[in-house]
Design an enzyme around this catalytic site. Structure first.
Site, PDB file in Angstrom:
ATOM      1  N   VAL A  15      -9.005   8.202  17.477  1.00  0.00           N
ATOM      2  CA  VAL A  15      -7.872   9.044  17.065  1.00  0.00           C
ATOM      3  C   VAL A  15      -8.285  10.101  16.039  1.00  0.00           C
ATOM      4  O   VAL A  15      -7.977  11.293  16.184  1.00  0.00           O
ATOM      5  CB  VAL A  15      -6.773   8.125  16.466  1.00  0.00           C
ATOM      6  CG1 VAL A  15      -5.665   8.938  15.857  1.00  0.00           C
ATOM      7  CG2 VAL A  15      -6.223   7.228  17.542  1.00  0.00           C
ATOM      8  N   SER A 131      -8.530  12.184   4.675  1.00  0.00           N
ATOM      9  CA  SER A 131      -7.275  11.442   4.585  1.00  0.00           C
ATOM     10  C   SER A 131      -6.143  12.190   5.275  1.00  0.00           C
ATOM     11  O   SER A 131      -6.111  13.417   5.268  1.00  0.00           O
ATOM     12  CB  SER A 131      -6.901  11.199   3.123  1.00  0.00           C
ATOM     13  OG  SER A 131      -5.645  10.552   3.048  1.00  0.00           O
ATOM     14  N   LYS A 185     -12.684   9.335  -2.189  1.00  0.00           N
ATOM     15  CA  LYS A 185     -11.815   8.784  -1.136  1.00  0.00           C
ATOM     16  C   LYS A 185     -11.493   7.315  -1.403  1.00  0.00           C
ATOM     17  O   LYS A 185     -10.367   6.855  -1.193  1.00  0.00           O
ATOM     18  CB  LYS A 185     -12.474   8.949   0.249  1.00  0.00           C
ATOM     19  CG  LYS A 185     -11.676   8.334   1.399  1.00  0.00           C
ATOM     20  CD  LYS A 185     -10.297   8.956   1.515  1.00  0.00           C
ATOM     21  CE  LYS A 185      -9.490   8.636   2.750  1.00  0.00           C
ATOM     22  NZ  LYS A 185      -9.267   7.296   3.145  1.00  0.00           N
ATOM     23  N   HIS A 188      -8.920   7.266  -3.997  1.00  0.00           N
ATOM     24  CA  HIS A 188      -7.667   7.688  -3.334  1.00  0.00           C
ATOM     25  C   HIS A 188      -7.002   6.472  -2.690  1.00  0.00           C
ATOM     26  O   HIS A 188      -5.803   6.244  -2.841  1.00  0.00           O
ATOM     27  CB  HIS A 188      -7.984   8.757  -2.270  1.00  0.00           C
ATOM     28  CG  HIS A 188      -6.874   8.997  -1.286  1.00  0.00           C
ATOM     29  ND1 HIS A 188      -6.600   8.130  -0.235  1.00  0.00           N
ATOM     30  CD2 HIS A 188      -5.952   9.980  -1.191  1.00  0.00           C
ATOM     31  CE1 HIS A 188      -5.558   8.580   0.453  1.00  0.00           C
ATOM     32  NE2 HIS A 188      -5.147   9.704  -0.107  1.00  0.00           N
ATOM     33  N   ASN A 189      -7.790   5.687  -1.981  1.00  0.00           N
ATOM     34  CA  ASN A 189      -7.224   4.530  -1.285  1.00  0.00           C
ATOM     35  C   ASN A 189      -6.741   3.461  -2.253  1.00  0.00           C
ATOM     36  O   ASN A 189      -5.730   2.800  -2.000  1.00  0.00           O
ATOM     37  CB  ASN A 189      -8.240   3.951  -0.300  1.00  0.00           C
ATOM     38  CG  ASN A 189      -8.284   4.749   0.990  1.00  0.00           C
ATOM     39  OD1 ASN A 189      -8.072   5.962   0.977  1.00  0.00           O
ATOM     40  ND2 ASN A 189      -8.553   4.100   2.102  1.00  0.00           N
ATOM     41  N   GLU A 192      -3.547   4.614  -3.333  1.00  0.00           N
ATOM     42  CA  GLU A 192      -2.636   4.430  -2.177  1.00  0.00           C
ATOM     43  C   GLU A 192      -2.099   2.989  -2.145  1.00  0.00           C
ATOM     44  O   GLU A 192      -0.891   2.764  -2.018  1.00  0.00           O
ATOM     45  CB  GLU A 192      -3.428   4.751  -0.898  1.00  0.00           C
ATOM     46  CG  GLU A 192      -2.752   4.444   0.414  1.00  0.00           C
ATOM     47  CD  GLU A 192      -3.724   4.671   1.601  1.00  0.00           C
ATOM     48  OE1 GLU A 192      -4.250   5.787   1.728  1.00  0.00           O
ATOM     49  OE2 GLU A 192      -3.947   3.722   2.377  1.00  0.00           O
ATOM     50  N   ARG A 289      -1.408  -8.094  -1.790  1.00  0.00           N
ATOM     51  CA  ARG A 289      -1.656  -8.170  -0.342  1.00  0.00           C
ATOM     52  C   ARG A 289      -2.284  -9.517  -0.018  1.00  0.00           C
ATOM     53  O   ARG A 289      -2.002 -10.134   1.006  1.00  0.00           O
ATOM     54  CB  ARG A 289      -2.585  -7.035   0.118  1.00  0.00           C
ATOM     55  CG  ARG A 289      -1.886  -5.705   0.165  1.00  0.00           C
ATOM     56  CD  ARG A 289      -2.578  -4.761   1.123  1.00  0.00           C
ATOM     57  NE  ARG A 289      -2.185  -3.396   0.850  1.00  0.00           N
ATOM     58  CZ  ARG A 289      -2.571  -2.347   1.558  1.00  0.00           C
ATOM     59  NH1 ARG A 289      -3.392  -2.503   2.587  1.00  0.00           N
ATOM     60  NH2 ARG A 289      -2.164  -1.136   1.260  1.00  0.00           N
TER      61      ARG A 289
HETATM   62  C1  6PG Z   1      -6.005   7.754   4.669  1.00  0.00           C
HETATM   63  C2  6PG Z   1      -5.854   6.263   4.709  1.00  0.00           C
HETATM   64  C3  6PG Z   1      -6.755   5.689   5.742  1.00  0.00           C
HETATM   65  C4  6PG Z   1      -6.363   4.282   6.191  1.00  0.00           C
HETATM   66  C5  6PG Z   1      -6.451   3.270   5.094  1.00  0.00           C
HETATM   67  C6  6PG Z   1      -5.674   2.022   5.432  1.00  0.00           C
HETATM   68  O1  6PG Z   1      -6.314   8.236   3.597  1.00  0.00           O
HETATM   69  O2  6PG Z   1      -5.778   8.399   5.691  1.00  0.00           O
HETATM   70  O3  6PG Z   1      -6.179   5.734   3.475  1.00  0.00           O
HETATM   71  O4  6PG Z   1      -8.064   5.797   5.291  1.00  0.00           O
HETATM   72  O5  6PG Z   1      -5.091   4.302   6.746  1.00  0.00           O
HETATM   73  O6  6PG Z   1      -7.785   2.958   4.923  1.00  0.00           O
HETATM   74  O7  6PG Z   1      -6.207   1.042   4.665  1.00  0.00           O
HETATM   75  P1  6PG Z   1      -5.841  -0.458   4.773  1.00  0.00           P
HETATM   76  O8  6PG Z   1      -5.926  -0.849   6.219  1.00  0.00           O
HETATM   77  O9  6PG Z   1      -6.845  -1.126   3.945  1.00  0.00           O
HETATM   78  O10 6PG Z   1      -4.437  -0.581   4.256  1.00  0.00           O
END
Ligand code: 6PG
Length: 472
Positions: A15, A131, A185, A188-189, A192, A289
């Site tokens: 994708v 991302s 990145k 960033h995660n 997130e 989680r």
């Molecule tokens: C992004 C997201 C992408 C992914 C995550 C999901 O920036 O587009 O962060 O990298 O959706 O890695 O992470 P988990 O599966 O660990 O929740």
């Protein structure tokens, strides 16, 4: 001949790879993609926009032979061994000066190792965070490149063309040496994970105050229209309206509460510990989680321990506004912790991360994009060397205006027995960070008492040890 060659190659037409490549083609670049899977290679060509130059192949050799030199190749394959496998198969096909980009979520230490081994072989290698998910890849992701600066010059026009734009500025910038792109990145995660956890806690609190899914939709929609605007709030508002074909209920109500993860949040937390920078809201999000997976045990524990059954005390309208402020307050703590990691890692890992640029890149296209990042960008442009966002006056003004309501929410959550570990971690971090004198003088005394680890004094320099007297 050069004109019939392609300008950019992609390895891995899942994708993300397919959509990024199609995005490049939409911006006028001639692109070629490779995947072992014939269907994926064909899907690339069949989904290309009319008038674009896109080719899908099932042979890596063929792709490499059809690229302009120096070759520009990106791989979007799962992190870990698949990246090393692709690099091994690329080696004999490449020539010195060719540029290879890893656009996946690789661990930054792997990227560091690859930067050095690829350099030894005469190739340029860059770790680049991307991302924005499927939609972002096609229409404008946030792109976080790091590493080889000479190589970046060769791919900059393409990355700028395909990235998201905010106020006409591309959401891509060179973010530093070595593994800086993947490091940014990763952080960033981590952010997130933390913001998602906080939003889920706010949802639990609002549910406890009696809001149904339609009302929840309305609340998050309104929040998303103001200073709290963010991608994650936007999708949260949508989620409450989604119906489920199978049960006839709202889909959110039939989704299991066991949350999955691919590990990037955990990496951020682990790295924060190694770096010596507190990232407690991120740690908490990772732990929540994890605890979510212990479903059977939680079911048992719910039978053993009764909920306090104390309702949230504020009347509903007031409570909603308190939760709103708490969410904004705690979200700022997530960003502050992530940015503090970047600030410290920049020196500790010799990456020279330009902090304002990292924030600039996050303002659009990525999962953590939000109006707040615009505020941070303006603040950091004026004072890029601030070690923690909380020390910036504009940020401090927002935090102070939300502090009272955050305390109110944490108190009510604690009294009602509602899990709100993210909010609590955010407030505790804030209270520790803004405290001039912590009680850790006692920890130092204890360490010296049992282990002669020594301590420093407040009234004179040096290290001291005391023969502590036993009194009890
Ligand atoms: C992004 C997201 C992408 C992914 C995550 C999901 O920036 O587009 O962060 O990298 O959706 O890695 O992470 P988990 O599966 O660990 O929740």
């Amino acid at each position: 001949m050069a004109n019939s060659l392609y300008e950019f190659g992609m390895i891995g037409l899942g994708v993300m790879g397919r959509n990024l490549l199609l995005n490049m083609a939409d911006h006028g670049f001639a692109v070629i993609g490779f995947d072992k899977d014939t269907e994926k290679a064909q899907a690339l060509e069949s989904s290309a926009s009319a008038g674009t130059r896109v080719k899908g192949v099932v042979s890596l050799e063929e792709m490499i032979s059809q690229l302009q030199k120096p070759r520009r190749v990106m791989m979007l394959v799962p992190a870990g061994k698949p990246v090393d496998d692709v690099l091994a198969s690329l080696h004999p096909l490449l020539e010195p000066g060719d540029i290879v980009i890893d656009g996946g979520n690789s661990h930054f230490t792997d990227t560091l190792r690859r930067v050095s081994s690829m350099k030894d072989a005469g190739f340029h290698f860059m770790g680049v965070g991307v991302s924005g998910g499927e939609q972002g890849a096609r229409t404008g992701p946030s792109i976080m490149p790091g590493g080889d600066k000479e190589a970046y010059a060769h791919v900059k026009p393409m990355l700028e063309a395909i990235s998201a734009k905010v106020n006409g500025e591309p959401c891509v910038a060179y973010l530093g040496k070595g593994a800086a792109g993947h490091y940014v990145k990763m952080v960033h995660n981590g952010i997130e994970y933390a913001i998602m956890q906080l939003i889920s806690e706010s949802y639990r609190l609002l549910k406890a105050a009696g809001l149904n899914n339609d009302q929840l939709h309305q609340v998050y929609k309104e929040w998303n229209e103001g200073e709290m605007q963010s991608f994650l709030l936007e999708i949260t508002a949508d989620i409450f309206l989604q119906n489920d074909d199978k049960s006839g209920q709202r889909l959110v109500d039939v989704i299991s509460d066991k949350a999955g993860s691919k590990g990037t949040g955990k990496w951020t937390s682990q790295e924060a510990m190694d770096l010596g920078v507190p990232a407690t809201v991120i740690d908490t999000a990772v732990a929540m989680r994890t605890i979510s997976a212990f479903k059977d045990e939680r079911v048992e524990a719910a039978k053993v321990y009764e909920e306090p059954k104390i309702p949230v005390s504020a009347e509903t309208k007031l409570f909603i506004s308190q939760v709103k402020d708490a969410l904004q307050f705690a979200t700022i703590m997530c960003y502050a912790q992530g940015m503090a990691m970047l600030y410290n890692a920049s020196t500790a890992h010799q990456m020279d991360i330009p902090l304002p640029e990292a924030v600039k890149v996050w303002r659009g296209g990525c999962i953590i994009r939000s109006a707040l990042l615009g505020t941070f960008y303006a603040a950091l442009k004026q004072a890029p060397e601030v070690p923690n966002l909380l020390l910036n006056k504009a940020v401090a003004d927002i935090v102070k205006s939300k502090e009272h309501n955050t305390r109110a929410v944490v108190v009510q959550a604690a009294q009602a027995g509602l899990p709100a570990a993210g909010f609590m971690a955010a407030l505790s971090y804030f209270d520790a960070y803004r405290t001039e004198k912590l009680p850790t003088n006692l920890v130092q005394a204890q360490r010296d008492y049992f282990g002669a680890h020594t301590y420093q004094r407040i009234d004179m320099p040096g290290s001291f040890h005391t023969s502590w007297q036993h009194h009890s």
